[in-house]
Design a protein around this motif. Sequence first.
Motif, mmCIF file in Angstrom:
data_model
loop_
_atom_site.group_PDB
_atom_site.id
_atom_site.type_symbol
_atom_site.label_atom_id
_atom_site.label_comp_id
_atom_site.label_asym_id
_atom_site.label_seq_id
_atom_site.Cartn_x
_atom_site.Cartn_y
_atom_site.Cartn_z
ATOM 1 N N GLN B 75 0.931 -1.058 -0.216
ATOM 2 C CA GLN B 75 0.138 0.055 -0.002
ATOM 3 C C GLN B 75 0.913 1.299 -0.073
ATOM 4 O OE1 GLN B 75 -2.996 -0.015 2.920
ATOM 5 N NE2 GLN B 75 -3.822 1.887 2.530
ATOM 6 N N GLU B 152 -3.901 -3.055 -1.698
ATOM 7 C CA GLU B 152 -4.547 -1.644 -1.997
ATOM 8 C C GLU B 152 -3.502 -0.719 -2.529
ATOM 9 O OE1 GLU B 152 -6.936 -0.225 1.234
ATOM 10 O OE2 GLU B 152 -7.535 -2.217 1.786
ATOM 11 N N SER B 155 -4.535 3.337 -2.947
ATOM 12 C CA SER B 155 -5.607 3.897 -2.086
ATOM 13 C C SER B 155 -4.719 5.263 -1.641
ATOM 14 C CB SER B 155 -5.666 3.164 -0.901
ATOM 15 O OG SER B 155 -4.520 2.649 -0.416
ATOM 16 N N THR B 184 -8.632 -4.787 -2.098
ATOM 17 C CA THR B 184 -9.076 -3.381 -2.124
ATOM 18 C C THR B 184 -10.403 -3.280 -1.167
ATOM 19 O OG1 THR B 184 -9.856 -1.323 -3.431
ATOM 20 C CG2 THR B 184 -10.378 -3.618 -4.184
ATOM 21 N N GLU B 189 -13.299 -0.153 -7.910
ATOM 22 C CA GLU B 189 -11.892 -0.832 -8.244
ATOM 23 C C GLU B 189 -12.261 -2.384 -8.291
ATOM 24 O OE1 GLU B 189 -8.529 -0.383 -5.755
ATOM 25 O OE2 GLU B 189 -8.666 1.805 -5.880
#
Lengths: 270, 353
Positions: B75, B152, B155, B184, B189
């Motif tokens: 992430q 993710e 993000s 996610t 998405e």
Amino acid sequence: MTIGKKIFLYLLLILSGFIMFFPIVYAFMISFMQGGEVLQGKLIPENFTLTNYINAFEKVPLLRYLINSLVVSTVIMLGQLLLCSLAAFAFVFTKFKGKNLLFMLFISTMMIPWEATMVPNFQTVQSLGWLNSFPGLTIPFFAMAFGTFLLRQQFKTIPIELYEASQVSGISRFKFFLTVVLPISKTSLITLGIYCFLTAWNMYLWPLLVTNDEKVRTVQIGLKQMQTQEIASEWGVVMAGVMLVILPTLLLIFVGQKRLQEGLTRGAIK
Amino acid sequence: MRKSYQADIEVLKGIDIVIEPGEFFVLVGPSGCGKSTLLRMIAGLEEISSGELYIGGAYANKLKPSQRELSMVFQNYALFPHMTVEQNIAFGLHVKKLTKVEQSQRCQEAAEMLGLTPYLKRKPRELSGGQRQRVALARAIVTQDPICLMDEPLSNLDAKLRTKMRSEIRQLQRKLGITMIYVTHDQTEAMTMADRMMILNQGEVQQVGKPLDIYNHPANTFVASFIGAPPMNMVNGYIQNGNVHLPCDTTLPKIHQDLAGEFTIGIRPEHLVRATNTDEATLHATVTNVEMLGTETLINFQLTEKLQWTARWQGQHAVPLGEKVSFAIKAEDLVFFDDQTKTNTFLEGAEVI
């Protein structure tokens, strides 16, 4: 801030700076004075000669002591950097049972004054036959809670994802330590290095205890020796020695001041 | 490829799923549902408490992360701040026993694919968010591992860049034919990228399937409200004599002959169209808010005192607030969830777990 306030503040700073620095300046002056000048209470020598400095080198093996001190301080610095960074790495990046307890225990040694452990340390060193040797002077100072703590705080700011990413790509733990953790923590390492070096350089009691041979004696002992030999008659020579001894300290402080501040606050506050 | 879990008691409960090679598989769910944990278990960063994981047919529970032949994008990208982009991308390649030439060649290829060639000598902090994201992607594809895990990855990007990277990642995955497992919390998405997706909630699988199947046939009320924006409108009602009774004093006549009893009744916002006179089943309600988005208009209205529904109309409709509007409802658009189990009544035996 008004100009008046500023002037007042700076005057205060200059004054306190002068008070703080006076002993060193005075010592510097004395180191150029001849025999009786000190006792006459003079502040400024009549003429600046280097005789005292030459004498200092002749009376005691000052050069030898300086080299010894340099070796001892450097070895302690390197040893501490190595052990502390490895220990801190273990405390941050590995999982094992009782990690926090162990760390608490480790940190709690910071609360025990060093002098309290001196006797057992001395006995250990003695029974190892390390009296009058460099190992006896250096090795007891390799593992330090403060250094480990400082580096642990720094390592904790490294995102754990970096470690995981290297695990996924198959980098070994030690390689990760070498190629990622150490370069990222450069500032903290330098700070700790300077700090260690200075502490080791200024060490007095321990070298006094474990050495009685001028082959390994450090410069702080040399100074004391010089003073006893001279019995206060030649303060100039003693002060010349003092100037030579504090020179590296001052140099390090001036050169590394910024890093030192940066690193100390970064490690501790963040 | 096959992997199966049984009960990681705390966070993941009885997950049993086969992810096909070359598939874009999305794990989606609200925060704390265990999707990242699942991904980290696949990566080998987290221990599997019980159950078995197979990668490419081989038992992989005990393998080290590096032995699983997969790459991972984090992430926060996990770029090494003291290395240049080039070093970052090539980091870990030497483990693969490649020659220096091969290494730099692969590095060049990956950089070119992601448009990073001009930045190879820069440090990560001199790059923008999107570029850092690309470096992380390049680092994942440069290994040429058959499986790529993404946690993710988008993000931290702004909305515009996210949309762009979304399609880029999808194209890249197709081009390279890698198996992608993508985590996610953003249902958009998931909908736009996935070949198949798995919806997790509190460690339990809610539904697995193709995005559109899931959208059209949600397995339970959780899926219905999680997938789709705005979410599906739902209300408790009952069916009697084939008539659907809603708590807003509305009866939709002759909708379902073979159902009776209490249900949670759901309908997608886009199915609440403006009623014309001929429509049989209609709903009258007071408009409380109107959002005009250009291509469509979102109309909030008060269904009961406590419950608001949203309708989505195509085009631009300046509906005055407080006006009573009639909505037409078609029988086939209604979804019935069992009042007790909250599962879709018509999905027995379909792709539900």
